[in-house]
Design a protein around this motif. Sequence first.
Motif, short mmCIF file in Angstrom:
data_model
loop_
_atom_site.label_atom_id
_atom_site.label_comp_id
_atom_site.label_asym_id
_atom_site.label_seq_id
_atom_site.Cartn_x
_atom_site.Cartn_y
_atom_site.Cartn_z
N ASN A 1 -36.97 14.39 9.47
CA ASN A 1 -35.88 13.80 10.27
C ASN A 1 -36.37 12.99 11.47
O ASN A 1 -35.56 12.44 12.21
CB ASN A 1 -34.94 14.89 10.76
CG ASN A 1 -33.94 15.33 9.70
OD1 ASN A 1 -33.70 14.61 8.74
ND2 ASN A 1 -33.38 16.52 9.86
N LYS A 2 -37.67 12.95 11.68
CA LYS A 2 -38.20 12.31 12.89
C LYS A 2 -37.77 10.85 13.00
O LYS A 2 -37.23 10.43 14.03
CB LYS A 2 -39.72 12.42 12.89
CG LYS A 2 -40.36 11.95 14.18
CD LYS A 2 -41.88 12.20 14.18
CE LYS A 2 -42.49 11.74 15.49
NZ LYS A 2 -43.97 11.98 15.51
N GLU B 1 -25.70 17.65 13.73
CA GLU B 1 -27.10 17.27 13.59
C GLU B 1 -27.36 16.81 12.16
O GLU B 1 -26.64 17.19 11.23
CB GLU B 1 -28.02 18.46 13.90
CG GLU B 1 -27.88 19.04 15.29
CD GLU B 1 -28.36 18.12 16.40
OE1 GLU B 1 -29.02 17.10 16.09
OE2 GLU B 1 -28.08 18.42 17.58
N HIS B 2 -28.40 15.99 12.00
CA HIS B 2 -28.84 15.66 10.65
C HIS B 2 -29.25 16.96 9.95
O HIS B 2 -29.78 17.87 10.58
CB HIS B 2 -30.01 14.69 10.69
CG HIS B 2 -29.67 13.34 11.25
ND1 HIS B 2 -28.76 12.50 10.65
CD2 HIS B 2 -30.12 12.69 12.37
CE1 HIS B 2 -28.66 11.38 11.37
NE2 HIS B 2 -29.46 11.48 12.41
N PRO C 1 -29.58 8.60 16.57
CA PRO C 1 -29.93 9.70 17.50
C PRO C 1 -28.90 10.83 17.58
O PRO C 1 -29.23 11.91 18.04
CB PRO C 1 -30.06 8.99 18.84
CG PRO C 1 -29.22 7.76 18.71
CD PRO C 1 -29.33 7.33 17.28
N TYR D 1 -33.84 10.37 13.49
CA TYR D 1 -33.29 10.53 14.84
C TYR D 1 -33.59 9.33 15.73
O TYR D 1 -32.86 9.08 16.69
CB TYR D 1 -33.80 11.81 15.47
CG TYR D 1 -32.96 13.03 15.16
CD1 TYR D 1 -31.75 13.25 15.81
CD2 TYR D 1 -33.34 13.93 14.17
CE1 TYR D 1 -30.97 14.35 15.51
CE2 TYR D 1 -32.57 15.03 13.87
CZ TYR D 1 -31.37 15.24 14.54
OH TYR D 1 -30.59 16.33 14.24
N GLY E 1 -31.95 19.52 11.09
CA GLY E 1 -32.12 19.55 12.53
C GLY E 1 -33.25 18.67 13.05
O GLY E 1 -33.96 18.01 12.31
N LYS E 2 -33.40 18.69 14.37
CA LYS E 2 -34.36 17.80 15.05
C LYS E 2 -35.81 18.17 14.79
O LYS E 2 -36.70 17.33 14.92
CB LYS E 2 -34.09 17.82 16.56
CG LYS E 2 -32.78 17.18 16.95
CD LYS E 2 -32.57 17.20 18.47
CE LYS E 2 -31.26 16.51 18.84
NZ LYS E 2 -31.01 16.53 20.31
N ASN E 3 -36.05 19.44 14.46
CA ASN E 3 -37.44 19.88 14.30
C ASN E 3 -37.98 19.64 12.90
O ASN E 3 -39.17 19.84 12.66
CB ASN E 3 -37.55 21.38 14.63
CG ASN E 3 -37.22 21.66 16.10
OD1 ASN E 3 -37.53 20.84 16.97
ND2 ASN E 3 -36.60 22.80 16.36
N HIS F 1 -26.22 11.30 19.64
CA HIS F 1 -26.05 11.73 21.03
C HIS F 1 -24.91 12.72 21.15
O HIS F 1 -23.89 12.61 20.46
CB HIS F 1 -25.77 10.53 21.92
CG HIS F 1 -26.89 9.52 21.95
ND1 HIS F 1 -28.17 9.83 22.36
CD2 HIS F 1 -26.89 8.20 21.62
CE1 HIS F 1 -28.93 8.74 22.28
NE2 HIS F 1 -28.19 7.74 21.82
#
Length: 516
Positions: A400-401, A390-391, A408, A404, A394-396, A410
């Motif tokens: 990072n919005k 993950e970046h 992305p 992603y 993370g995704k949250n 994947h």
Amino acid sequence: MKILRNFFIILIFVFLFFNYLFDFAYVNKQFNNNINEFVYKYILFHKNTTDLKTQIKDLKKERNKFRGQKTLFEDAYKDLYDDNIEADYNSQIFTKILEQFDPYEFDLNIKNNNSNLEYSFNPDHSFSNNKINIRVYSPQNNILLYGIANQFPGSGYIETYNDNLILISASGVLAYSDNKIKDINNNLYLKQIKTNISEFIGEEQFKKSRIHDFDWLEGGWFSIKDINIYKGQIYVSYTREVKENCWNTSLLHGKMDYKLIIFENLFTSDECVHFYDNIDGEFNAHQSGGRIINVDDKNLFFSTGDFRSRFRAQKVDSIFSKIIEINKKTKNYKVVSMGHRNPQGLYHNKKNNFLLEAEHGPEGGDEINLIKLNNNKISNYGWAISSYGEHYGGKNAPYNKKKYVKYPLHKSHSEYNFIEPLIYFDPSIGISQIVGLNQDNNYVVASMKDESLYFFEYDYNNRNITTPNKVRTGYANDIKIERVHIGERIRDMIYYNEKLYLYLEDTASIAEVSLN
């Protein structure tokens, strides 16, 4: 009657006097042992007093002993306290002094004085188990301090030439052992080789390793990246400042010599990633690759990272995030594979003509990739579209919005027409160099973050092996793998004369590893 009475009185008196002389042992024996306490307490009180005096004397001695120990402990504590105050003060002064210097200055002082490097066998750091026997040689004089990542000083890379050990530091100090590898016992001396490497990377570039406002030891963005020697030619990779604050990973070569080496550029490009002005608004020179591996008299393979300029990984015409095959005679090159984030290890299997590539993932997702060399097309390994990591954050993470959306990551490569990794590590191990062992299908990959070696078996001709093989806590799915903890970040590794040689960058040490 009176005579009889006196006789009994005299008899009792004699009996009592006799037992008095023998502490009433007979009476005590005839009746029970409990009378002993009664006799000593009430009849033989003078002897009880003597015992008490003896006990009091012993207690006084013990009291005086404890008083002496108390005084010693108090003095020792005071000395330790005073030493701690002084050490704390000295530490503060030392920190103030270090703030005026950079680690590269220590290394360049070694280089400019043409000083030799001295190492000694460190029994406290060495150990054996059922898999390996490791002998660690720790630096004694002229300790290398310029480290590539984080607070760990003294990064470097190792090689061999004519049975001598060769070392190049991240700052460009190049040296060779004054005795053969097989003759190394308790001391290891490395003599410095003069070079012109400072014409390509030197003080000006090392200074810029602090631009990112890290702590004084958290620099090393710009440095030497690898060394390889093949048939009298030496190859060194480095982060090149193509123009002001714009960088790529380039390759030097020269004729190997113990006295003087004049380097020239073998591979470079005008393409570079700017420190400030770049599309993704990020820059990290730790993600620069730089691994070199010679395969024959004509060609070598060379890895490059993305410098966190992720979009270049999927551009065929970019030199970033690639495994590149370079013709050493013509200097022409071609891209063998793409979609790599930060290739830190390369190994060529001559028998089946393939590469094993070890690659840093982001937060999670370090990879070992199989690269087949008989393909007519460029193999694509998916970065930065697919990754099992993950970046960072993370995704949250709000920052990072947008990242992603563009990249992305994947959790499948094959579904997006990319090649799956042979092995990936979750969590990441900070993967570094990978080498093959003498036995067919046996390999080992080193790590920095996990401070370990991972021994694994891979049979290229076994079509039943599926990909990817996830490694967690030392185990993989279809591939036998064994973790051996070393205890330091392993920046580089070579396999020579059936032994592994490691460069341990936490302490700038060199280790010799025999396999059991």
